[in-house]
Design a protein around this motif. Structure first.
Motif, PDB file in Angstrom:
ATOM      1  N   ARG A 243     -10.185  -4.409 -31.836  1.00 17.54           N
ATOM      2  CA  ARG A 243      -9.114  -4.813 -32.360  1.00 17.54           C
ATOM      3  C   ARG A 243      -8.621  -5.901 -31.722  1.00 17.54           C
ATOM      4  O   ARG A 243      -8.089  -6.831 -31.766  1.00 17.54           O
ATOM      5  N   GLN A 246     -10.170  -9.525 -31.397  1.00 18.79           N
ATOM      6  CA  GLN A 246     -10.061  -9.983 -32.529  1.00 18.79           C
ATOM      7  C   GLN A 246      -8.859 -10.589 -32.424  1.00 18.79           C
ATOM      8  O   GLN A 246      -9.150 -11.249 -33.544  1.00 18.79           O
ATOM      9  N   THR A 247      -7.184 -10.272 -32.023  1.00 16.76           N
ATOM     10  CA  THR A 247      -6.578 -10.056 -31.589  1.00 16.76           C
ATOM     11  C   THR A 247      -6.662 -11.322 -30.298  1.00 16.76           C
ATOM     12  O   THR A 247      -5.969 -12.844 -30.934  1.00 16.76           O
ATOM     13  N   LYS A 251      -8.518 -15.397 -30.018  1.00 10.97           N
ATOM     14  CA  LYS A 251      -7.545 -15.835 -31.408  1.00 10.97           C
ATOM     15  C   LYS A 251      -7.153 -17.008 -29.837  1.00 10.97           C
ATOM     16  O   LYS A 251      -6.189 -18.223 -29.648  1.00 10.97           O
ATOM     17  N   SER A 369      -1.786  -8.894 -28.256  1.00  3.08           N
ATOM     18  CA  SER A 369      -1.142  -8.486 -29.500  1.00  3.08           C
ATOM     19  C   SER A 369      -1.865  -9.990 -30.120  1.00  3.08           C
ATOM     20  O   SER A 369      -1.759 -10.020 -30.291  1.00  3.08           O
ATOM     21  N   ASN A 370      -1.798  -9.547 -31.584  1.00  5.49           N
ATOM     22  CA  ASN A 370      -1.934  -9.992 -32.657  1.00  5.49           C
ATOM     23  C   ASN A 370      -1.286 -10.868 -33.403  1.00  5.49           C
ATOM     24  O   ASN A 370      -1.234 -11.955 -33.987  1.00  5.49           O
ATOM     25  N   ASP A 371       0.245 -10.964 -32.427  1.00  7.91           N
ATOM     26  CA  ASP A 371       1.560 -11.748 -32.869  1.00  7.91           C
ATOM     27  C   ASP A 371       2.003 -12.576 -32.169  1.00  7.91           C
ATOM     28  O   ASP A 371       2.453 -13.527 -31.789  1.00  7.91           O
TER      29      ASP A 371
END
Length: 572
Positions: A243, A246-247, A251, A369-371
């Motif tokens: 995870r 991927q985040t 990115k 974080s994904n955000d």
């Protein structure tokens, strides 16, 4: 106590009362069927008997451990009815406690009125307008408390030379352990923070008391780890690692293509040039008494006023306040040089013990974080508090430098609290306008009366949708049936089980859940086709039907969802 000080206290208490009233009011608006539902679903499941690290794979489960006793109490008396509103009240009272602790700390550093107003920022800033005790919120609370407790310890040691500082840094270590439990990727922050503490306090005592607090704060997790077992923990770690890749780290290569970075870049460049211009402005007109009188008003007002349109320009997910806090935090080094000769020791302590580790935490939360940038205030919030405190010190410094006989002391008192009052007002404005993943508050007039969202105001369409869904599920579901919710995280809460005495097993297909072979034959399948309000992260993605081992017939079809029943061997 002199009149100006009494007036400041009265103003602070009046503002506190208004903030509390507005805060309680804002809790009742908006529905998030994704993020908030996810954060409520985890402690709810644990309260009903789910096993940590075994029945739940996601890393955010650790933050929910602090909420489980409160959820158990509520479920015992009310089941899942109105559980979202309860969760929001739990969040609000935790932030009130957060503010009280900050008052206790800050009143040792500054006067009580400033301490009260300063602590109100802890209530006024609501991360992404999401009123829930999740890993972001708890990391903000525990991290901020730990940093400022350390400042208090340094002040105590430098002024009184007593041993009280040892107990204070013990609780700082305890608080930072809770921060790491809530947000595990922040584990590197306490390791750096120890070296920051050693700059002001004896090295041996820092290692002993801060270390003991951190160890004790995390030791209670060991029984949970042993119960889960090494193999299960490795499965959880593999899932978490995938995870994270991927985040955050994955990115990072795409950050240059994100348009919101351009908004932030230009905004920050503008802020920096503004501060440089202010510095030259102060030096150029330092002999002009009229300008020096109004300068403490102009500076903070100008900075905060610029932040408002900049935040609107980057207003994604109604997170303008997030951009404001992140931008404010970067101003602290420039303000540092303007106030360094005003109580230089305290200025230095705030910079090293709060701003530096807070910025490191902000980088970590942004990467992991994904955000992305929207998660930066999780680490940067304490750094923003330092900037505001420096602004107040700047106002006080410029006024004191003037001939005090010609300066009204009441005016001086009001000028020092002006920056924090203005920021509180701006943050409260956002809280009373926007909601998370729903329409603005002005559009939310319909109150839901049954189900887990009971007590919340939303649109009439959403009210009808969730009310009908609650009634349909409760009329069809039975105690000896298994129910699978497709693409609907709060689904489990809609069944309204009060205790785990029921034999019913409920599952939700979410990004953090993996169905076991014995879970692929549910009696009922609740399939969400669309949601009444479509916002960021609320789109419905069709699931892969290959996970079902049996065929299903449509039992009930409504606008937005279907309830399917498993076909038996007779009707196959």
């Amino acid at each position: 106590m002199k009149y100006p000080q009494v007036l400041k206290i009265i103003i602070a208490l009046c503002v506190a009362g208004i903030i509390i009233i507005f805060g309680l009011y804002a809790l009742h608006f908006g529905i998030s069927p994704v993020d908030e539902s996810f954060y409520v679903n985890i402690p709810y499941g644990f309260a009903l008997g789910n096993r940590p690290f075994i029945d739940e794979f996601s890393l955010p489960q650790m933050a929910s451990f602090f909420s489980i006793p409160f959820f158990k109490w509520y479920i015992h008396y009310h089941g899942s009815e109105g559980i979202f509103l309860f969760s929001r009240y739990l969040y609000f009272f935790c932030t009130l406690l957060f503010a009280l602790i900050m008052i206790f700390i800050m009143k040792k550093i500054t006067d009580i009125a400033v301490a009260i107003l300063f602590s109100l920022l802890c209530i006024s800033f609501v991360f992404c307008n999401l009123y829930v005790l999740d890993y972001d919120t708890q990391a903000i609370i525990f991290g901020t408390i730990g940093y400022f407790l350390s400042v208090l310890a340094a002040v105590e040691f430098s002024t009184n030379k007593s041993n009280k500082f040892m107990f204070i840094i013990f609780f700082a270590g305890l608080s930072h352990a809770f921060m790491v439990i809530s947000y595990p990727t922040l584990i590197f922050v306490p390791l750096l923070f120890i070296f920051c503490l050693m700059h002001f306090l004896p090295k041996q005592k820092v290692l002993l008391f801060y270390g003991c607090g951190a160890i004790i704060g995390g030791a209670w997790l060991l029984p949970l780890f042993f119960h889960a077992g090494w193999h299960q923990l490795m499965l959880d770690w593999d899932y978490t690692k995938s995870r994270v890749m991927q985040t955050g780290f994955h990115k990072l290569t795409a950050l240059a293509t994100k348009k919101h970075w351009l908004h932030i870049f230009f905004a920050l460049i503008f802020f920096i040039f503004t501060m440089i211009a202010m510095t030259f402005y102060i030096n150029a007109f330092k002999k002009n008494k009229v300008i020096k009188k109004i300068l403490p008003w102009i500076g903070p007002f100008f900075i905060l006023l610029i932040l408002v349109p900049a935040a609107f320009a980057t207003n994604k997910w109604n997170s303008a306040a997030v951009i404001m806090i992140s931008s404010l935090s970067i101003l602290a080094p420039l303000l540092f040089f303007l106030v360094k000769d005003k109580n230089a020791t305290l200025v230095k302590q705030l910079f090293i013990l709060v701003w530096i580790p807070s910025c490191v935490a902000g980088i970590i939360t942004t990467i992991s974080s994904n955000d992305f940038i929207w998660s930066s205030p999780v680490g940067l919030f304490p750094a923003a508090l330092v900037s505001i405190f420096y602004m107040m010190m700047l106002g006080e410094k410029e006024i004191i430098c003037e001939n005090e006989k010609k300066i009204n002391k009441l005016t001086m008192s009001c000028m020092t609290i002006f920056p924090v009052l203005m920021l509180i007002g701006i943050l409260q404005y956002y809280n009373l306008i926007f909601t998370f993943q729903d329409l603005p508050i002005s559009f939310l007039h319909s109150k839901i009366k049954i189900g887990p969202f009971a007590g919340l105001y939303t649109t009439e369409e959403s009210k009808i949708y969730y009310t009908q869904l609650t009634r349909d599920i409760n009329s069809i579901s039975g105690h000896n049936k298994t129910i699978l919710y497709e693409n609907f995280i709060p689904g489990v809460l809609f069944t309204g089980l009060n205790t785990i005495r029921s034999d019913a097993r409920l599952f939700a297909i979410m990004h953090n859940r993996v169905l076991q072979p014995d879970q692929k034959n549910p009696d009922l399948l609740v399939k969400i086709l669309s949601l009444p309000v479509s916002g960021p992260n609320t789109e419905v993605t069709p699931a892969n039907k290959n996970f079902l081992a049996k065929k299903y017939n449509v039992l009930l079809h409504r606008k937005g969802y279907e309830i399917l029943q498993r076909m038996t061997s007779e009707n196959e």
